[in-house]
Structures are given as C-alpha cells and as structure tokens.
Design an enzyme around this catalytic site. Structure first.
Site, mmCIF file in Angstrom:
data_model
loop_
_atom_site.group_PDB
_atom_site.id
_atom_site.type_symbol
_atom_site.label_atom_id
_atom_site.label_comp_id
_atom_site.label_asym_id
_atom_site.label_seq_id
_atom_site.Cartn_x
_atom_site.Cartn_y
_atom_site.Cartn_z
ATOM 1 N N CYS A 10 0.871 -1.034 -0.028
ATOM 2 C CA CYS A 10 -0.202 0.004 0.096
ATOM 3 C C CYS A 10 1.028 1.284 -0.044
ATOM 4 C CB CYS A 10 -1.025 -0.089 1.031
ATOM 5 S SG CYS A 10 -0.302 0.274 3.104
ATOM 6 N N CYS A 84 -2.494 1.371 -4.396
ATOM 7 C CA CYS A 84 -1.166 2.042 -4.743
ATOM 8 C C CYS A 84 -1.055 2.038 -6.317
ATOM 9 C CB CYS A 84 -0.021 1.403 -4.154
ATOM 10 S SG CYS A 84 0.809 0.002 -5.114
ATOM 11 N N CYS A 88 3.287 -0.152 -8.493
ATOM 12 C CA CYS A 88 3.838 -1.556 -8.338
ATOM 13 C C CYS A 88 4.607 -1.993 -9.920
ATOM 14 C CB CYS A 88 2.832 -2.425 -7.861
ATOM 15 S SG CYS A 88 2.102 -1.871 -6.352
#
Length: 133
Positions: A10, A84, A88
């Site tokens: 996160c 997020c 990533c």
C-alpha cells in the site's frame, strides 16, 4: 516445493498492508512467506491499526514501514496491492490482486476494526488458495 511468498503493498505501508501481513503470519504460521512494503512509506505504523490488531491478539508493533523495491515483487509469488495502483512494478508469471480497502489513516477505531475484519476474511480465502492443507 518451496513455500509461497506473498507481498502486500500500500502507499504508506503503515495500515492495511501491515494488518494483512499480521493476519497472514498469524493464520498461516510458517507455511507462507510474508512481506509488506509501501510506495511512499510512512515513518511509523498507524497506531490505530496496531490497537485494532492487538484487540484480536496480534502484535504488529515491531513492524516497520518498508520502501517497495523491485526485488520484493520479483521474489514474491502473489502481489496484493491496496490502493497504490501503478506504483507497483509488474513481472510476468506473478499473481496480482488489488484489494479495494478503506485507508485506515486518520480513521476512528470503529472504521479500522471493519477494515481489519475485511482483511481477515480475504486472508483466510487466500490461505485456502495457496495452501490447501
């Protein structure tokens, strides 16, 4: 077969991902390798998340927010993001999930308890998928 590795990501690595990591360690024990990280880690764990987890007997006070590194993703079998999005990195052959969870930052304990319980249900399902024994 080596044990599966799960990475929770996160933004701040201070609430949702830490609670998820705490639940997975608690419920799966040594059967699953657990990691967590954040794209913009906070300087400490959310104290309300710590309190909510301690109410169910899980101590996450020793956890420290960790910056997301490419290796974290590469070395994991399952990557679970929590708001997020594009922060990533994506690697072929990995399993990716995005859990739409309320961010506990700044929320009262009642809201954080609901997030905690939602995470537990998702973790229980994940364990049955990764380790059917």
């Amino acid at each position: 077969m080596s044990k599966p590795a799960v990475l929770f990501v996160c933004v701040h690595n201070a609430g949702r991902s830490q609670m998820a990591a705490g639940w997975l360690r608690h419920l799966a024990g040594e059967r699953i390798d657990v990691r967590s990280a954040g794209s913009e880690p906070a300087d400490q764990i959310n104290p309300v998340a710590v309190e909510a987890m301690s109410e169910v007997g899980i101590d996450i006070t020793g956890a420290v927010p960790h910056i997301l590194a490419t290796e974290d993703v590469r070395d994991s079998d399952v990557v679970i993001t929590m708001g997020c999005g594009d922060a990533c990195p994506i690697f072929p052959g990995k399993r990716y999930e995005d859990w739409d969870l309320t961010d506990p930052a700044g929320q009262p304990i009642e809201v954080v308890r609901q997030v905690r319980d939602d995470i537990r249900a998702r973790i229980e399902k994940l364990i049955t998928e990764l380790d059917p024994t």
